[in-house]
Structure formats: C-alpha cells, structure tokens
Design an enzyme around this catalytic site. Structure first.
Site, short mmCIF file in Angstrom:
data_model
loop_
_atom_site.label_atom_id
_atom_site.label_comp_id
_atom_site.label_asym_id
_atom_site.label_seq_id
_atom_site.Cartn_x
_atom_site.Cartn_y
_atom_site.Cartn_z
N HIS A 49 -103.09 150.05 46.45
CA HIS A 49 -102.75 151.01 45.40
C HIS A 49 -103.47 152.33 45.64
O HIS A 49 -104.35 152.45 46.49
CB HIS A 49 -103.10 150.44 44.03
CG HIS A 49 -102.19 149.34 43.59
ND1 HIS A 49 -102.27 148.76 42.35
CD2 HIS A 49 -101.16 148.71 44.22
CE1 HIS A 49 -101.34 147.83 42.23
NE2 HIS A 49 -100.66 147.78 43.35
N GLU A 51 -105.69 154.05 43.92
CA GLU A 51 -107.13 154.09 43.71
C GLU A 51 -107.89 153.54 44.92
O GLU A 51 -108.93 154.07 45.31
CB GLU A 51 -107.50 153.29 42.46
CG GLU A 51 -106.88 153.81 41.18
CD GLU A 51 -105.59 153.10 40.81
OE1 GLU A 51 -105.37 152.83 39.63
OE2 GLU A 51 -104.78 152.81 41.75
#
Length: 337
Positions: A49, A51
């Site tokens: 993802h 992040e």
C-alpha cells in the site's frame, strides 16, 4: 501547508489508475520540518500500500518519529492481501497523520483512525476531501451505493444516429477519439454491451491501441444466440455472459444465469467486486440505464458525419458538464449528480 502536501499525495495516488482495481487509489507523503522525505502510492492490486511504499522510501527512518504522514485514504486496520498500514505507522512512532477521506469499507470504516488515536497519534482528517471523493469515485460508489460507478459511452452522428438501419456504425468517431476510448477501457474494471451490439459489431472490447489491462467483458445474451466464432469466444479476456439458461465456467467465459433487468445486472457486478463499468451499447441498453436514472457519467462523441436515417442515439435531458473538441469530433461529458 496541509493542503499542499495532501495535493501532492492525491497527485501520486492517480498513478495507480487502472492498476489497483478494485482497491482505491491511494497516495502518501511523509514530511519532516516542512520538507518531503518520503513518497509512495499503491501501485498494483495485491502489492504494498501507499503508506508502506512511502515509509520504505525514507532513507533516515529516525526522522519518522518527528514527521507527519499525509495519506489520501484512512490507513487500513485489517489483514488483507497485505498487513495493516495502521500497525506500520504505529511501529515507526509517526506522531501525526493527516487523512483526506475516511474509508467506507466495513473492514476499515473508522477502525484505522481509532487504532492510530489509541496509540497516541494525532489524526486530522477531511483535508482536500472533495478532490479525494472525485479521485476515488469508483471505490466510494461501490461501497456506498452497492454497485459499480457507471459510465455511459457512445458515438453519434451530427444528425443524432448511432448506427445505420443495418446496425453498421463503423466508424462514426475519428481515430483519436477511438484511441481515447481504449484508454478509458484500461482505466475501468469492466465493459458491458447488449446482445445486438455484440452480434452485429462483433467487438473485442479490449484496449488494443493503449497499453493497459483489458476490462472484464460483460455481455447480455439471453438465449445463447451469439456465434461461437465471435471475438469474445476465441481470445482469453475474462468475460461474463449474462443469460437465462445456465451458470457455468468454461475457460475464460463465465456464464451467469439471471434475468437481464438492471437491478439483477448490478447485483452480479457487485458480487464480482466490479467497482466501475463502461456501458458501450447499444442504444436500448443505454436508454434503460438513463430512464432508470442509474448512471454516474456519460461520455458522448458527436462527429460531423450524417446518416440521414438509422438507429437513434440515446437521449440525456441534461446540459453537458464539459465539452472538448477532438478534430472533427466533439466530446461532451455529462454528470448525473
């Protein structure tokens, strides 16, 4: 400054268009003393993802303890294809997280923010929220309306026809407009046509003139009357054929038994986790979605070609949201807010 850094995260998020479906588009920026020290975005479905990619890009991880993380969607809090991003943020002791949109997915839906706050992290949300809503309109429509984001698309002549009486429609729009359509196909999860369009046009419904993933094809064929020599049967692109006879999977074709009203079609698409679809024809299929007011966007090409008679184009009783000139074509975009 929050808006400036969030706009950068939103810009990064859009790099995932057509690659992360059915996941949302997510971008992330990490800032230390008003300088960006890390960036990332969700690049491919099933992979890291935004992040994670942003944190991994930070050279000096010690700076994270005095940094702010900007992310376009609430960090996930559950184990899916990847571990929870909220846990990773907590692990690196990032003291502040700024979020654009809350995640409507019931598996997250506030749990990500709650987990961060319980760990003592300051959370600010709603920054550039309207822009985020637009970028992730497919994802939000799927969870909030329990159906895909629906794009109607057709090309019509200057005198309002989409085909001649013999169903011949090649080629109303010009080559540049057609290439744009192939780009759109690469950006959406699926594409749907009715029986007459599939029968008479024998379309491939792929993005042959644009580099990208082919959409899942959805064909309405009530009684299995499409010739087995048609393109949809002889290539390997995943295809759903909605019919009233049987449910069976044969190679790349999934036959799904169902009636062909709009509600049933949308239930099938939702069940198959399709969060966006282009309706490419024909006129009757388009008009059903319009008359039932179940559509989100319409993209209509009008050329300078004249047919004088033929099959009438669908009718939308709205003013266009925007208008673009493409050589001898005019592209009008309609929004159904």
């Amino acid at each position: 400054m929050d808006e400036i850094f969030m706009l950068r995260a939103l810009q990064l998020a859009q790099n995932g268009v057509g690659k992360v479906n059915p996941n949302p588009l997510v971008g992330c920026v990490i800032v230390h003393q008003n300088l960006i020290i890390g960036e990332g975005y969700h690049q491919k479905y099933g992979e890291a993802h935004a992040e994670v990619n942003a944190i991994n890009s930070v050279v000096n991880k010690e700076l994270l303890q005095n940094s702010t993380l900007y992310v376009t969607l609430e960090p996930c809090s559950h184990i899916g294809k990847t571990p929870p991003c909220a846990d990773l943020i907590i692990k690196y002791k990032i003291p502040k997280v700024v979020i654009c949109n809350h995640d409507p997915n019931p598996l997250v839906a506030g749990n990500g923010i709650g987990k961060l706050q319980n760990a003592g992290i300051e959370v600010l949300s709603g920054i550039c929220e309207e822009i985020g809503n637009e970028i992730n309109k497919r994802f939000f429509t799927y969870f909030n309306k329990k159906r895909p984001y629906i794009i109607l698309k057709w090309a019509q002549t200057k005198d309002g026809f989409i085909a001649k009486d013999n169903f011949d429609s090649k080629w109303i729009s010009n080559s540049y407009s057609r290439q744009m359509v192939h780009q759109w196909r690469a950006e959406e999860m699926a594409i749907l046509v009715g029986f007459n369009t599939a029968l008479h046009d024998n379309p491939s419904l792929t993005c042959r003139t644009f580099v990208g993933n082919n959409p899942i094809r959805v064909i309405l064929d009530k009684n299995f009357n499409l010739p087995k020599s048609h393109h949809i049967f002889i290539d390997n692109v995943p295809t759903l054929i909605i019919n009233e006879i049987k449910s069976e999977k044969i190679n790349h074709i999934s036959f799904i038994k169902s009636n062909q009203n709009i509600e049933s079609i949308l239930e099938i698409l939702y069940y198959n986790k399709i969060n966006s679809i282009i309706i490419e024809g024909g006129s009757q299929t388009h008009q059903k979605f319009i008359d039932n007011n179940i559509w989100d966007e319409a993209r209509v090409f009008e050329s300078d070609v004249l047919f004088e008679k033929g099959i009438n184009a669908p009718k939308i009783l709205k003013f266009p949201f925007s208008e673009i000139k493409i050589q001898n074509d005019v592209l009008r975009i309609y929004k159904n807010n």
